[in-house]
Motif scaffolding. Structure first.
Motif, PDB file in Angstrom:
ATOM      1  N   LEU A 113       0.834  -1.205   0.000  1.00 31.35           N
ATOM      2  CA  LEU A 113       0.000   0.000   0.000  1.00 31.35           C
ATOM      3  C   LEU A 113       0.867   1.254   0.000  1.00 31.35           C
ATOM      4  O   LEU A 113       0.706   2.143  -0.846  1.00 31.35           O
ATOM      5  N   ILE A 114       1.807   1.324   0.937  1.00 28.99           N
ATOM      6  CA  ILE A 114       2.594   2.547   1.087  1.00 28.99           C
ATOM      7  C   ILE A 114       3.539   2.743  -0.093  1.00 28.99           C
ATOM      8  O   ILE A 114       3.774   3.880  -0.529  1.00 28.99           O
ATOM      9  N   THR A 115       4.052   1.663  -0.641  1.00 35.47           N
ATOM     10  CA  THR A 115       4.908   1.781  -1.824  1.00 35.47           C
ATOM     11  C   THR A 115       4.135   2.381  -2.995  1.00 35.47           C
ATOM     12  O   THR A 115       4.656   3.233  -3.732  1.00 35.47           O
TER      13      THR A 115
ATOM     14  N   GLY B 198       1.247  -4.060  22.360  1.00 32.94           N
ATOM     15  CA  GLY B 198       2.193  -3.156  22.979  1.00 32.94           C
ATOM     16  C   GLY B 198       3.556  -3.085  22.324  1.00 32.94           C
ATOM     17  O   GLY B 198       4.432  -2.357  22.797  1.00 32.94           O
ATOM     18  N   GLU B 199       3.756  -3.817  21.229  1.00 32.79           N
ATOM     19  CA  GLU B 199       5.035  -3.825  20.533  1.00 32.79           C
ATOM     20  C   GLU B 199       4.859  -3.328  19.104  1.00 32.79           C
ATOM     21  O   GLU B 199       3.845  -3.625  18.455  1.00 32.79           O
ATOM     22  N   GLU B 200       5.846  -2.590  18.606  1.00 34.70           N
ATOM     23  CA  GLU B 200       5.772  -2.105  17.234  1.00 34.70           C
ATOM     24  C   GLU B 200       6.033  -3.255  16.271  1.00 34.70           C
ATOM     25  O   GLU B 200       7.068  -3.912  16.336  1.00 34.70           O
ATOM     26  N   VAL B 201       5.064  -3.485  15.356  1.00 35.93           N
ATOM     27  CA  VAL B 201       5.200  -4.553  14.370  1.00 35.93           C
ATOM     28  C   VAL B 201       5.392  -4.004  12.965  1.00 35.93           C
ATOM     29  O   VAL B 201       5.723  -4.759  12.049  1.00 35.93           O
ATOM     30  N   TYR B 202       5.162  -2.692  12.805  1.00 35.28           N
ATOM     31  CA  TYR B 202       5.396  -2.088  11.495  1.00 35.28           C
ATOM     32  C   TYR B 202       5.701  -0.613  11.683  1.00 35.28           C
ATOM     33  O   TYR B 202       5.069   0.072  12.494  1.00 35.28           O
ATOM     34  N   LYS B 203       6.680  -0.116  10.905  1.00 37.21           N
ATOM     35  CA  LYS B 203       6.953   1.314  10.893  1.00 37.21           C
ATOM     36  C   LYS B 203       7.498   1.677   9.518  1.00 37.21           C
ATOM     37  O   LYS B 203       8.155   0.883   8.851  1.00 37.21           O
ATOM     38  N   ARG B 204       7.195   2.887   9.102  1.00 38.57           N
ATOM     39  CA  ARG B 204       7.757   3.363   7.841  1.00 38.57           C
ATOM     40  C   ARG B 204       7.579   4.870   7.737  1.00 38.57           C
ATOM     41  O   ARG B 204       6.506   5.407   8.043  1.00 38.57           O
ATOM     42  N   THR B 205       8.648   5.535   7.357  1.00 47.59           N
ATOM     43  CA  THR B 205       8.583   6.941   6.983  1.00 47.59           C
ATOM     44  C   THR B 205       8.704   6.983   5.469  1.00 47.59           C
ATOM     45  O   THR B 205       9.565   6.326   4.891  1.00 47.59           O
ATOM     46  N   PHE B 206       7.832   7.740   4.818  1.00 49.39           N
ATOM     47  CA  PHE B 206       7.701   7.628   3.367  1.00 49.39           C
ATOM     48  C   PHE B 206       7.513   8.999   2.741  1.00 49.39           C
ATOM     49  O   PHE B 206       7.179   9.976   3.403  1.00 49.39           O
TER      50      PHE B 206
END
Length: 433
Positions: free
Chosen positions: A28-30, A48-56
């Protein structure tokens, strides 16, 4: 652009499971990034844990060099933080929800009848100091507290407390000042002491905080991305000034809902009840049978939304500091990647013939706003005059919704009428001739 995203969704979504697919979100983000639609940052938490991150986005802009602590203005998501500070004061027995505004600001019209609870849930009747004499850009330059309070006094109140719901920036400005009075400190210092340090938020700051730096600027697209002026954020402390990474906003809301900040009783009071959209600092959003709570925010150039699903323990934070595809569409697609949603894009759209039945300007005797309906890209769009437009999805014959704000609109084209429903509230509109 929408067709590209639809293709991705149709061929990647298998429905929601306990595991969140990074591949689906990445696809999606791509697509958004490759088509130069948006720039920003997203984070998804599970348990409570980060499973995905992206700066775009367009990282060729020198001011947007990506670093782990690059913060973004999150606009009115700040109101969720302000409400949390108010409930901290309640837990500490320094105030009650029934305290009157007149105890703090007796000069505000009708303050003898307005309670803290009214201010929190947008039922005070107070209006919107952001717009002054039809000028919605006056706070791009520094204004004094006296100027702002004078504007709130001048605008007065639109109705008696509790009679209606009217989103009020003025109410939250006053709440921030009440927090300062009760903690005998700046808003920033109160935030630092009660939330930032206890939660170990490394990149989360109000305007006067020492960490209020390294903030991504805002951009508008005009034959390319061009930097745009935003608020002078000291003018909107507690209303829309907080800057944060998406990791820290997810950390905040996850710990809010797991009892790490305020008491269970206060969280319950803060949360919208059945049939309500606004709680007392939180909004209510439904998607695919899942209920999420949080807040959204818009400045002159940044657009954000933070959501938490307590049943599945999922937190989602998104901010756009350059927006062509709206944050509402973005969030819709993002939620599609996380949850199962069988409705295709074409089912949400209308044709030009249908659009002719609905487009135009609508007035209501019950709300002091004008609502403009327009047609663009096969979608019906609504816009409160002077504010940003939002996309409406078709959900039935003459029936549309804006899922992010819990708005349902039902048209009666033959009578040129429209009924707007928002979490238990109903407002009748008539189309201008």
């Amino acid at each position: 652009m929408k067709n590209i995203i639809l293709f991705i969704l149709l061929f990647s979504i298998k429905g929601y499971s306990q595991n969140i697919s990074k591949i689906r979100i990445d696809s999606l983000i791509t697509a958004i990034e490759n088509n130069n639609q948006d720039m920003g940052s997203v984070s998804v938490f599970k348990n409570g844990e980060e499973v995905y991150k992206r700066t775009f986005g367009d990282i060729n802009i020198s001011a947007l060099k990506i670093t782990p602590n690059l913060k973004y203005n999150i606009g009115s998501v700040s109101k969720m933080i302000t409400a949390t500070l108010v409930f901290k004061l309640v837990d500490e027995k320094k105030i009650t929800l029934n305290d009157k505004l007149s105890s703090f600001f007796p000069e505000i019209p009708n303050s003898d009848n307005i309670t803290i609870k009214n201010l929190l849930e947008h039922t005070s009747g107070l209006q919107n100091f952001i717009i002054k004499d039809s000028n919605n850009h006056w706070l791009k330059k520094q204004a004094s507290q006296k100027e702002i309070i004078d504007e709130i006094i001048k605008q007065g109140y639109a109705f008696q407390p509790g009679e209606k719901v009217l989103y009020s920036n003025s109410a939250y400005y006053l709440l921030a000042k009440i927090i300062e009075k009760k903690y005998n400190s700046s808003y920033s210092a109160a935030l630092e002491k009660t939330i930032i340090k206890p939660l170990k938020l490394q990149n989360f700051a109000s305007f006067h905080n020492h960490n209020y730096n390294n903030i991504a600027p805002s951009y508008l697209y005009e034959d390319g991305w061009k930097k745009t002026d935003d608020f002078y954020f000291e003018n909107v402390i507690g209303v829309g000034d907080i800057a944060s990474t998406m990791y820290d906003t997810n950390l905040f809301i996850s710990q809010l809902f797991t009892g790490k900040i305020i008491s269970k009783a206060s969280l319950k009071a803060m949360t919208p009840t059945d049939g309500d959209f606004f709680g007392r600092g939180l909004i209510n959003t439904s998607f695919g049978g899942n209920i999420l709570y949080g807040h959204h925010g818009d400045t002159y150039g940044s657009h954000s939304i933070v959501l938490y699903d307590p049943n599945n323990r999922i937190a989602i934070s998104l901010v756009l500091n350059g927006e062509r595809l709206s944050k509402d569409d973005f969030v819709y697609y993002l939620l599609n990647c996380i949850y199962k949603n069988k409705r295709s894009l074409s089912e949400r759209q209308i044709n030009s013939t249908e659009a002719g039945l609905y487009t135009g300007t609508y007035n209501s005797s019950e709300l002091p706003i004008k609502l403009k309906l327009s047609y663009e890209g096969k979608f019906l769009k609504a816009e409160v005059i002077g504010d940003s437009p939002f996309v409406l999805d078709k959900i039935g014959e003459n029936k549309f919704e804006y899922f992010a704000s819990g708005i349902i609109i039902e048209f009666n084209p033959s009578e040129k009428k429209m009924l707007l429903k928002q979490r238990g509230q109903k407002y009748q509109f008539t189309k201008d001739q």
